[in-house]
Design a protein around this motif. Structure first.
Motif, PDB file in Angstrom:
ATOM      1  N   SER A   1       6.032 -63.510  31.718  1.00  0.00           N
ATOM      2  CA  SER A   1       7.434 -63.938  31.793  1.00  0.00           C
ATOM      3  C   SER A   1       7.949 -63.963  33.225  1.00  0.00           C
ATOM      4  O   SER A   1       8.939 -64.643  33.526  1.00  0.00           O
ATOM      5  CB  SER A   1       8.313 -63.009  30.942  1.00  0.00           C
ATOM      6  N   LEU A   2       7.283 -63.236  34.119  1.00  0.00           N
ATOM      7  CA  LEU A   2       7.712 -63.172  35.514  1.00  0.00           C
ATOM      8  C   LEU A   2       7.004 -64.170  36.417  1.00  0.00           C
ATOM      9  O   LEU A   2       7.326 -64.255  37.602  1.00  0.00           O
ATOM     10  CB  LEU A   2       7.464 -61.755  36.075  1.00  0.00           C
ATOM     11  N   LEU A   3       6.040 -64.917  35.887  1.00  0.00           N
ATOM     12  CA  LEU A   3       5.222 -65.772  36.742  1.00  0.00           C
ATOM     13  C   LEU A   3       6.030 -66.753  37.589  1.00  0.00           C
ATOM     14  O   LEU A   3       5.717 -66.934  38.776  1.00  0.00           O
ATOM     15  CB  LEU A   3       4.185 -66.511  35.893  1.00  0.00           C
ATOM     16  N   PRO A   4       7.073 -67.417  37.077  1.00  0.00           N
ATOM     17  CA  PRO A   4       7.840 -68.319  37.948  1.00  0.00           C
ATOM     18  C   PRO A   4       8.481 -67.598  39.129  1.00  0.00           C
ATOM     19  O   PRO A   4       8.469 -68.104  40.259  1.00  0.00           O
ATOM     20  CB  PRO A   4       8.892 -68.911  37.006  1.00  0.00           C
ATOM     21  N   VAL A   5       9.026 -66.408  38.887  1.00  0.00           N
ATOM     22  CA  VAL A   5       9.645 -65.643  39.966  1.00  0.00           C
ATOM     23  C   VAL A   5       8.587 -65.176  40.957  1.00  0.00           C
ATOM     24  O   VAL A   5       8.775 -65.245  42.182  1.00  0.00           O
ATOM     25  CB  VAL A   5      10.406 -64.424  39.399  1.00  0.00           C
ATOM     26  N   LEU A   6       7.452 -64.714  40.432  1.00  0.00           N
ATOM     27  CA  LEU A   6       6.388 -64.225  41.307  1.00  0.00           C
ATOM     28  C   LEU A   6       5.797 -65.358  42.143  1.00  0.00           C
ATOM     29  O   LEU A   6       5.381 -65.142  43.288  1.00  0.00           O
ATOM     30  CB  LEU A   6       5.294 -63.547  40.471  1.00  0.00           C
ATOM     31  N   ALA A   7       5.769 -66.573  41.584  1.00  0.00           N
ATOM     32  CA  ALA A   7       5.278 -67.720  42.356  1.00  0.00           C
ATOM     33  C   ALA A   7       6.167 -67.961  43.565  1.00  0.00           C
ATOM     34  O   ALA A   7       5.673 -68.265  44.669  1.00  0.00           O
ATOM     35  CB  ALA A   7       5.226 -68.957  41.468  1.00  0.00           C
ATOM     36  N   GLU A   8       7.470 -67.826  43.397  1.00  0.00           N
ATOM     37  CA  GLU A   8       8.393 -67.993  44.523  1.00  0.00           C
ATOM     38  C   GLU A   8       8.170 -66.898  45.572  1.00  0.00           C
ATOM     39  O   GLU A   8       8.182 -67.163  46.786  1.00  0.00           O
ATOM     40  CB  GLU A   8       9.837 -67.950  44.022  1.00  0.00           C
ATOM     41  N   LEU A   9       7.964 -65.680  45.108  1.00  0.00           N
ATOM     42  CA  LEU A   9       7.739 -64.573  46.039  1.00  0.00           C
ATOM     43  C   LEU A   9       6.416 -64.742  46.778  1.00  0.00           C
ATOM     44  O   LEU A   9       6.308 -64.428  47.970  1.00  0.00           O
ATOM     45  CB  LEU A   9       7.760 -63.247  45.287  1.00  0.00           C
TER      46      LEU A   9
ATOM     47  N   LEU B   1      12.448 -55.950  40.778  1.00  0.00           N
ATOM     48  CA  LEU B   1      11.914 -56.719  39.647  1.00  0.00           C
ATOM     49  C   LEU B   1      11.229 -55.851  38.601  1.00  0.00           C
ATOM     50  O   LEU B   1      10.943 -56.323  37.498  1.00  0.00           O
ATOM     51  CB  LEU B   1      10.899 -57.754  40.146  1.00  0.00           C
ATOM     52  N   GLU B   2      10.930 -54.620  38.946  1.00  0.00           N
ATOM     53  CA  GLU B   2      10.112 -53.781  38.062  1.00  0.00           C
ATOM     54  C   GLU B   2      10.697 -53.578  36.671  1.00  0.00           C
ATOM     55  O   GLU B   2       9.934 -53.590  35.685  1.00  0.00           O
ATOM     56  CB  GLU B   2       9.847 -52.433  38.735  1.00  0.00           C
ATOM     57  N   PRO B   3      12.026 -53.402  36.506  1.00  0.00           N
ATOM     58  CA  PRO B   3      12.536 -53.242  35.135  1.00  0.00           C
ATOM     59  C   PRO B   3      12.185 -54.425  34.231  1.00  0.00           C
ATOM     60  O   PRO B   3      11.851 -54.238  33.059  1.00  0.00           O
ATOM     61  CB  PRO B   3      14.048 -53.116  35.335  1.00  0.00           C
ATOM     62  N   ARG B   4      12.215 -55.638  34.781  1.00  0.00           N
ATOM     63  CA  ARG B   4      11.847 -56.813  33.979  1.00  0.00           C
ATOM     64  C   ARG B   4      10.370 -56.784  33.613  1.00  0.00           C
ATOM     65  O   ARG B   4       9.983 -57.162  32.505  1.00  0.00           O
ATOM     66  CB  ARG B   4      12.169 -58.100  34.747  1.00  0.00           C
ATOM     67  N   PHE B   5       9.552 -56.327  34.537  1.00  0.00           N
ATOM     68  CA  PHE B   5       8.118 -56.236  34.267  1.00  0.00           C
ATOM     69  C   PHE B   5       7.821 -55.136  33.246  1.00  0.00           C
ATOM     70  O   PHE B   5       7.081 -55.347  32.282  1.00  0.00           O
ATOM     71  CB  PHE B   5       7.359 -55.973  35.563  1.00  0.00           C
TER      72      PHE B   5
ATOM     73  N   GLY C   1       0.637 -50.628  46.920  1.00  0.00           N
ATOM     74  CA  GLY C   1       0.441 -49.822  45.727  1.00  0.00           C
ATOM     75  C   GLY C   1       1.710 -49.167  45.224  1.00  0.00           C
ATOM     76  O   GLY C   1       1.754 -48.703  44.081  1.00  0.00           O
ATOM     77  N   ARG C   2       2.755 -49.152  46.045  1.00  0.00           N
ATOM     78  CA  ARG C   2       4.018 -48.521  45.637  1.00  0.00           C
ATOM     79  C   ARG C   2       4.717 -49.280  44.523  1.00  0.00           C
ATOM     80  O   ARG C   2       5.658 -48.755  43.909  1.00  0.00           O
ATOM     81  CB  ARG C   2       4.934 -48.380  46.853  1.00  0.00           C
ATOM     82  N   SER C   3       4.288 -50.508  44.244  1.00  0.00           N
ATOM     83  CA  SER C   3       4.845 -51.275  43.125  1.00  0.00           C
ATOM     84  C   SER C   3       3.695 -51.879  42.319  1.00  0.00           C
ATOM     85  O   SER C   3       2.720 -52.357  42.914  1.00  0.00           O
ATOM     86  CB  SER C   3       5.745 -52.407  43.621  1.00  0.00           C
ATOM     87  N   PRO C   4       3.795 -51.894  40.997  1.00  0.00           N
ATOM     88  CA  PRO C   4       2.730 -52.520  40.199  1.00  0.00           C
ATOM     89  C   PRO C   4       2.631 -54.027  40.418  1.00  0.00           C
ATOM     90  O   PRO C   4       1.670 -54.651  39.958  1.00  0.00           O
ATOM     91  CB  PRO C   4       3.122 -52.186  38.749  1.00  0.00           C
ATOM     92  N   LEU C   5       3.574 -54.613  41.139  1.00  0.00           N
ATOM     93  CA  LEU C   5       3.545 -56.044  41.427  1.00  0.00           C
ATOM     94  C   LEU C   5       3.008 -56.357  42.822  1.00  0.00           C
ATOM     95  O   LEU C   5       2.781 -57.528  43.157  1.00  0.00           O
ATOM     96  CB  LEU C   5       4.963 -56.635  41.301  1.00  0.00           C
ATOM     97  N   GLY C   6       2.795 -55.320  43.638  1.00  0.00           N
ATOM     98  CA  GLY C   6       2.523 -55.521  45.050  1.00  0.00           C
ATOM     99  C   GLY C   6       1.290 -56.329  45.374  1.00  0.00           C
ATOM    100  O   GLY C   6       1.356 -57.342  46.079  1.00  0.00           O
ATOM    101  N   HIS C   7       0.148 -55.909  44.879  1.00  0.00           N
ATOM    102  CA  HIS C   7      -1.100 -56.559  45.263  1.00  0.00           C
ATOM    103  C   HIS C   7      -1.167 -57.996  44.750  1.00  0.00           C
ATOM    104  O   HIS C   7      -1.694 -58.878  45.437  1.00  0.00           O
ATOM    105  CB  HIS C   7      -2.306 -55.748  44.772  1.00  0.00           C
TER     106      HIS C   7
END
Length: 402
Positions: free
Chosen positions: A38-46, A27-31, A82-88
């Motif tokens: 813009s990613l909140l709906p996808v992140l909610a599912e995750l 997902l990082e390229p989209r972020f 921490g390996r992804s900016p979306l992880g925490h």
């Protein structure tokens, strides 16, 4: 002292790593080329998937829906995230919410826990922490202009804050404000007060641009104005005048969290650097990995990351064994050591990538922009070095006096 991954945490770490690799890194390229919102709906599912997998909020006790990991156990998980900016964020242990949860758990009233902690723990809302002010040095937080004046059963807050991470979209802020300006002890002048972000007089002025990037939602840093902002006195956290003490209690574990997240970033940057070096040809017969300078960067980075990790795990272990005050020198040490290791590793990784490293085709440039602040926030490097040096030199001065 054994700082290997505890047996009960090993399977958790493996599952977290797999989730980061399979669900977040793609997902990082989209972020990196869009916005967090813009990613909140996808992140909610995750986030729902993380909950269903039993990996939600690893830092929280099971009573609040978390995994109930200790500080040292959570450190290993935090590194993987921490390996992804979306992880925490996806695992609901992101700053500043993680620190606010800890404050509310230990110092919140039952009403405050029901209203703020429980929905925060469930991931239904977010929060921010407003302490730093543009008119005063962040390295000396006893200098503060924001006030909270009693009026009947309320506090009326007036002041100016900035670098309130995640203020954009937050449900409430924990605000540091001066409540006892005449207190002889300057560390007893401020309190921490919960302010719902929809309170009249609470204004998010802007998301501050960080090296050209304003950010959005959780991935932002807000400037806030408080103008005759009225909240009940029952919104105060802890006793009046305890704001600085609570801030220090909050910052101790927070520095462990930051440092292990930084080590996770280092590991990802190191992996990207080595992959690039091993796959990039300099000529028909020579690879980038054959260059002595690159080999030195790789060796020095490997040694620095491993050493930094051991320092952080030792600081976490000492904090658990003896408390945050006893571990204050170790905490100051890791703060400036790991922040500098991170900057060195990111710089080397970008250099190995050449022009590609300056783009947002990898997360390196994003981290280089945002994590440079690691040497500033939670106390600048120079303050933490002073703490360590004063502690070390105290022994020699005592010996000289004797």
């Amino acid at each position: 002292m054994d700082f290997s991954i505890p047996p009960r945490v090993e399977p958790i770490v493996r599952r977290v790593r797999a989730f980061v690799d399979e669900a977040l890194i793609p997902l990082e390229p989209r972020f990196l080329n869009g916005s967090f919102r813009s990613l909140l709906p996808v992140l909610a599912e995750l986030r729902a998937q993380v909950k269903a997998a039993g990996l939600w909020a690893p830092h929280l006790p099971q009573a609040y829906g978390g995994l109930g990991l200790s500080l040292t156990e959570f450190a290993h998980v935090s590194e993987e995230l921490g390996r992804s900016p979306l992880g925490h964020y996806v695992f609901n242990c992101q700053a500043p919410d993680v620190g606010n949860m800890e404050l509310l758990m230990h110092y919140g009233t039952e009403a405050q826990k029901r209203t703020y902690l429980e929905p925060l723990a469930r991931g239904e809302i977010r929060s921010c922490f407003a302490m730093t002010e543009p008119e005063y040095p962040g390295s000396n937080p006893v200098l503060m202009g924001t006030t909270a004046v009693k009026d009947g059963d309320d506090y009326v807050l007036n002041g100016h804050k900035w670098f309130a991470t995640g203020a954009d979209g937050a449900h409430f802020a924990i605000v540091m404000a001066v409540t006892n300006p005449e207190a002889e002890d300057r560390h007893r002048r401020a309190s921490q007060i919960i302010v719902p972000c929809d309170t009249p007089g609470f204004t998010l002025v802007r998301n501050i641009s960080i090296m050209g990037e304003p950010g959005s939602d959780h991935a932002s840093h807000g400037e806030i104005r408080l103008e005759n902002c009225r909240v009940p006195q029952e919104n105060r956290l802890g006793a009046e005048g305890e704001g600085f003490r609570l801030a220090q209690i909050r910052l101790g574990p927070g520095r462990i969290h930051h440092c292990m997240r930084w080590i996770g970033i280092c590991e990802r940057a190191f992996d990207l650097m080595c992959t690039r070096a091993a796959s990039r040809k300099m000529s028909s017969s020579a690879w980038l990995a054959d260059q002595q300078a690159v080999q030195h960067w790789i060796a020095e980075s490997r040694a620095a990351i491993d050493g930094a990790r051991l320092l952080v795990l030792h600081a976490a272990w000492k904090m658990e064994q003896e408390g945050a005050y006893a571990a204050r020198v170790e905490i100051s040490t890791i703060k400036f050591v790991v922040a500098n290791v991170l900057q060195q590793v990111l710089d080397r990784a970008i250099q190995v990538h050449g022009a590609l490293g300056m783009t947002d085709d990898t997360p390196l440039a994003y981290w280089y922009r945002h994590e440079r602040a690691g040497r500033i926030y939670d106390g600048p490097d120079e303050v933490h070095k002073w703490v360590v040096a004063r502690h070390v030199l105290g022994k020699y001065r005592d010996a000289g006096a004797a």
